[in-house]
Design a protein around this motif. Structure first.
Motif, PDB file in Angstrom:
ATOM      1  N   GLY A  94      -1.514   3.679  -7.649  1.00  0.00           N
ATOM      2  CA  GLY A  94      -2.008   4.861  -7.443  1.00  0.00           C
ATOM      3  C   GLY A  94      -3.794   4.799  -7.448  1.00  0.00           C
ATOM      4  N   MET A  95      -4.173   3.579  -7.181  1.00  0.00           N
ATOM      5  CA  MET A  95      -5.545   3.406  -7.401  1.00  0.00           C
ATOM      6  C   MET A  95      -6.172   3.729  -5.842  1.00  0.00           C
ATOM      7  SD  MET A  95      -6.562   2.857 -10.429  1.00  0.00           S
ATOM      8  CE  MET A  95      -8.167   2.430  -9.989  1.00  0.00           C
ATOM      9  N   PRO A  96      -7.162   4.619  -5.782  1.00  0.00           N
ATOM     10  CA  PRO A  96      -7.817   4.582  -4.503  1.00  0.00           C
ATOM     11  C   PRO A  96      -8.933   3.627  -4.071  1.00  0.00           C
ATOM     12  CG  PRO A  96      -8.863   6.150  -6.208  1.00  0.00           C
ATOM     13  CD  PRO A  96      -7.815   5.325  -6.814  1.00  0.00           C
ATOM     14  N   THR A  97      -9.028   3.149  -3.132  1.00  0.00           N
ATOM     15  CA  THR A  97     -10.138   2.136  -2.427  1.00  0.00           C
ATOM     16  C   THR A  97     -10.654   2.725  -1.266  1.00  0.00           C
ATOM     17  OG1 THR A  97      -8.765   0.224  -3.349  1.00  0.00           O
ATOM     18  CG2 THR A  97     -10.694  -0.356  -1.612  1.00  0.00           C
ATOM     19  N   LEU A  98     -12.222   2.815  -1.154  1.00  0.00           N
ATOM     20  CA  LEU A  98     -12.770   3.312   0.065  1.00  0.00           C
ATOM     21  C   LEU A  98     -12.188   2.628   1.369  1.00  0.00           C
ATOM     22  CD1 LEU A  98     -14.751   5.201   1.323  1.00  0.00           C
ATOM     23  CD2 LEU A  98     -16.492   3.314   0.762  1.00  0.00           C
ATOM     24  N   PHE A  99     -11.921   3.464   2.200  1.00  0.00           N
ATOM     25  CA  PHE A  99     -11.670   2.808   3.533  1.00  0.00           C
ATOM     26  C   PHE A  99     -12.630   3.110   4.435  1.00  0.00           C
ATOM     27  CE2 PHE A  99      -9.128   3.363   7.747  1.00  0.00           C
ATOM     28  CZ  PHE A  99      -8.912   2.146   7.933  1.00  0.00           C
ATOM     29  N   THR A 100     -12.884   4.517   4.689  1.00  0.00           N
ATOM     30  CA  THR A 100     -14.033   4.794   5.700  1.00  0.00           C
ATOM     31  C   THR A 100     -14.408   6.352   5.280  1.00  0.00           C
ATOM     32  OG1 THR A 100     -14.682   4.821   8.044  1.00  0.00           O
ATOM     33  CG2 THR A 100     -12.514   5.665   7.344  1.00  0.00           C
ATOM     34  N   SER A 101     -15.553   6.426   6.121  1.00  0.00           N
ATOM     35  CA  SER A 101     -16.171   7.627   5.534  1.00  0.00           C
ATOM     36  C   SER A 101     -17.148   8.385   6.722  1.00  0.00           C
ATOM     37  CB  SER A 101     -17.393   7.488   4.343  1.00  0.00           C
ATOM     38  OG  SER A 101     -17.622   8.851   4.031  1.00  0.00           O
ATOM     39  N   VAL A 102     -17.084   9.607   6.994  1.00  0.00           N
ATOM     40  CA  VAL A 102     -17.745  10.196   8.249  1.00  0.00           C
ATOM     41  C   VAL A 102     -18.407  11.097   7.801  1.00  0.00           C
ATOM     42  CG1 VAL A 102     -17.526  11.172  10.469  1.00  0.00           C
ATOM     43  CG2 VAL A 102     -16.138   9.190   9.761  1.00  0.00           C
TER      44      VAL A 102
ATOM     45  N   MET B 154       0.846  -0.949  -0.119  1.00  0.00           N
ATOM     46  CA  MET B 154      -0.155  -0.064  -0.063  1.00  0.00           C
ATOM     47  C   MET B 154       0.736   1.297   0.045  1.00  0.00           C
ATOM     48  SD  MET B 154      -3.064   1.153   2.653  1.00  0.00           S
ATOM     49  CE  MET B 154      -2.555   0.257   3.780  1.00  0.00           C
ATOM     50  N   LEU B 155       0.383   2.288  -0.771  1.00  0.00           N
ATOM     51  CA  LEU B 155       1.264   3.327  -0.955  1.00  0.00           C
ATOM     52  C   LEU B 155       1.026   4.592   0.360  1.00  0.00           C
ATOM     53  CD1 LEU B 155       3.502   5.075  -2.624  1.00  0.00           C
ATOM     54  CD2 LEU B 155       1.521   5.792  -3.876  1.00  0.00           C
ATOM     55  N   GLY B 156      -0.218   4.525   0.399  1.00  0.00           N
ATOM     56  CA  GLY B 156      -0.740   5.587   1.611  1.00  0.00           C
ATOM     57  C   GLY B 156      -2.360   5.632   1.441  1.00  0.00           C
ATOM     58  N   HIS B 157      -2.623   6.893   2.041  1.00  0.00           N
ATOM     59  CA  HIS B 157      -4.040   7.488   2.124  1.00  0.00           C
ATOM     60  C   HIS B 157      -4.283   8.591   1.448  1.00  0.00           C
ATOM     61  CE1 HIS B 157      -3.405   4.359   5.440  1.00  0.00           C
ATOM     62  NE2 HIS B 157      -4.520   4.347   5.179  1.00  0.00           N
ATOM     63  N   LEU B 158      -5.569   8.824   1.380  1.00  0.00           N
ATOM     64  CA  LEU B 158      -6.129  10.321   0.606  1.00  0.00           C
ATOM     65  C   LEU B 158      -7.238  10.553   1.618  1.00  0.00           C
ATOM     66  CD1 LEU B 158      -6.317  12.493  -1.233  1.00  0.00           C
ATOM     67  CD2 LEU B 158      -7.939  10.977  -2.551  1.00  0.00           C
ATOM     68  N   ILE B 159      -7.128  11.867   2.194  1.00  0.00           N
ATOM     69  CA  ILE B 159      -8.294  12.036   3.045  1.00  0.00           C
ATOM     70  C   ILE B 159      -9.193  13.134   2.273  1.00  0.00           C
ATOM     71  CG2 ILE B 159      -9.010  13.150   5.201  1.00  0.00           C
ATOM     72  CD1 ILE B 159      -6.602  12.073   6.357  1.00  0.00           C
ATOM     73  N   GLN B 160     -10.451  13.051   1.924  1.00  0.00           N
ATOM     74  CA  GLN B 160     -11.040  14.030   1.171  1.00  0.00           C
ATOM     75  C   GLN B 160     -12.382  14.701   1.968  1.00  0.00           C
ATOM     76  OE1 GLN B 160     -13.194  12.410  -2.154  1.00  0.00           O
ATOM     77  NE2 GLN B 160     -13.487  14.436  -3.269  1.00  0.00           N
ATOM     78  N   ALA B 161     -12.116  16.133   2.055  1.00  0.00           N
ATOM     79  CA  ALA B 161     -13.446  16.848   2.884  1.00  0.00           C
ATOM     80  C   ALA B 161     -14.385  17.313   1.657  1.00  0.00           C
ATOM     81  CB  ALA B 161     -13.007  17.731   3.822  1.00  0.00           C
ATOM     82  N   ASP B 162     -15.401  16.759   1.198  1.00  0.00           N
ATOM     83  CA  ASP B 162     -16.420  17.058   0.115  1.00  0.00           C
ATOM     84  C   ASP B 162     -17.450  17.839   0.894  1.00  0.00           C
ATOM     85  OD1 ASP B 162     -18.285  17.097  -1.785  1.00  0.00           O
ATOM     86  OD2 ASP B 162     -17.217  15.317  -2.731  1.00  0.00           O
ATOM     87  N   GLU B 163     -17.486  19.165   0.252  1.00  0.00           N
ATOM     88  CA  GLU B 163     -18.591  19.868   0.936  1.00  0.00           C
ATOM     89  C   GLU B 163     -19.947  19.662   0.206  1.00  0.00           C
ATOM     90  OE1 GLU B 163     -17.710  24.156   1.367  1.00  0.00           O
ATOM     91  OE2 GLU B 163     -15.729  23.728   1.780  1.00  0.00           O
ATOM     92  N   GLU B 164     -19.940  19.195  -1.073  1.00  0.00           N
ATOM     93  CA  GLU B 164     -21.195  18.876  -1.810  1.00  0.00           C
ATOM     94  C   GLU B 164     -21.915  17.822  -1.078  1.00  0.00           C
ATOM     95  OE1 GLU B 164     -22.378  16.997  -6.043  1.00  0.00           O
ATOM     96  OE2 GLU B 164     -21.224  18.751  -5.930  1.00  0.00           O
ATOM     97  N   THR B 165     -21.097  16.510  -0.692  1.00  0.00           N
ATOM     98  CA  THR B 165     -21.811  15.438  -0.042  1.00  0.00           C
ATOM     99  C   THR B 165     -21.775  15.463   1.363  1.00  0.00           C
ATOM    100  OG1 THR B 165     -19.694  14.154  -0.003  1.00  0.00           O
ATOM    101  CG2 THR B 165     -21.311  13.825  -1.956  1.00  0.00           C
ATOM    102  N   GLN B 166     -21.153  16.480   2.142  1.00  0.00           N
ATOM    103  CA  GLN B 166     -20.735  16.839   3.368  1.00  0.00           C
ATOM    104  C   GLN B 166     -20.020  15.375   4.095  1.00  0.00           C
ATOM    105  OE1 GLN B 166     -22.015  19.802   5.447  1.00  0.00           O
ATOM    106  NE2 GLN B 166     -21.472  20.103   3.369  1.00  0.00           N
ATOM    107  N   LEU B 167     -19.281  14.816   3.389  1.00  0.00           N
ATOM    108  CA  LEU B 167     -18.451  13.890   3.893  1.00  0.00           C
ATOM    109  C   LEU B 167     -17.014  13.753   4.020  1.00  0.00           C
ATOM    110  CD1 LEU B 167     -20.244  10.944   1.968  1.00  0.00           C
ATOM    111  CD2 LEU B 167     -20.763  11.132   4.403  1.00  0.00           C
ATOM    112  N   ILE B 168     -16.436  13.346   5.157  1.00  0.00           N
ATOM    113  CA  ILE B 168     -14.939  13.225   5.273  1.00  0.00           C
ATOM    114  C   ILE B 168     -14.612  11.676   4.843  1.00  0.00           C
ATOM    115  CG2 ILE B 168     -12.791  13.247   6.597  1.00  0.00           C
ATOM    116  CD1 ILE B 168     -14.906  15.253   8.376  1.00  0.00           C
ATOM    117  N   THR B 169     -13.778  11.411   3.766  1.00  0.00           N
ATOM    118  CA  THR B 169     -13.878  10.155   3.296  1.00  0.00           C
ATOM    119  C   THR B 169     -12.229  10.031   3.350  1.00  0.00           C
ATOM    120  OG1 THR B 169     -15.788  10.248   1.925  1.00  0.00           O
ATOM    121  CG2 THR B 169     -14.141   8.486   1.250  1.00  0.00           C
ATOM    122  N   ILE B 170     -11.924   8.719   3.668  1.00  0.00           N
ATOM    123  CA  ILE B 170     -10.546   8.164   3.555  1.00  0.00           C
ATOM    124  C   ILE B 170     -10.584   7.120   2.662  1.00  0.00           C
ATOM    125  CG2 ILE B 170      -8.401   7.261   4.960  1.00  0.00           C
ATOM    126  CD1 ILE B 170      -9.943   8.336   7.282  1.00  0.00           C
TER     127      ILE B 170
END
Length: 66
Positions: free
Chosen positions: A24-32, A1-17
């Motif tokens: 370089g391919m992202p896979t959903l880890f968790t979302s709050v 695994m290379l790492g993590h990406l944390i995205q705070a999306d104002e449209e969906t109101q979700l913080i997604t890791i």
């Protein structure tokens, strides 16, 4: 695994890791939701976020766990 990406999306109101693999391919880890994070408060949410990232990363996990 290379790492993590944390995205705070104002449209969906979700913080997604996402986990990012060596290709370089992202896979959903968790979302709050923003609301869940707000209810937790900064200290509790920050701790949860940090623990999730550390425990999901073998190299970081080895720094803190025997």
């Amino acid at each position: 695994m290379l790492g993590h990406l944390i995205q705070a999306d104002e449209e969906t109101q979700l913080i997604t890791i996402y986990r990012i693999d060596t290709g370089g391919m992202p896979t959903l880890f968790t979302s709050v939701s923003f609301e869940e994070a707000r209810k937790m408060g900064l200290e509790k949410f920050g701790k949860l976020l940090g623990e999730n990232l550390i425990l999901d990363s073998p190299k970081l996990r080895n720094l803190f766990l025997p």
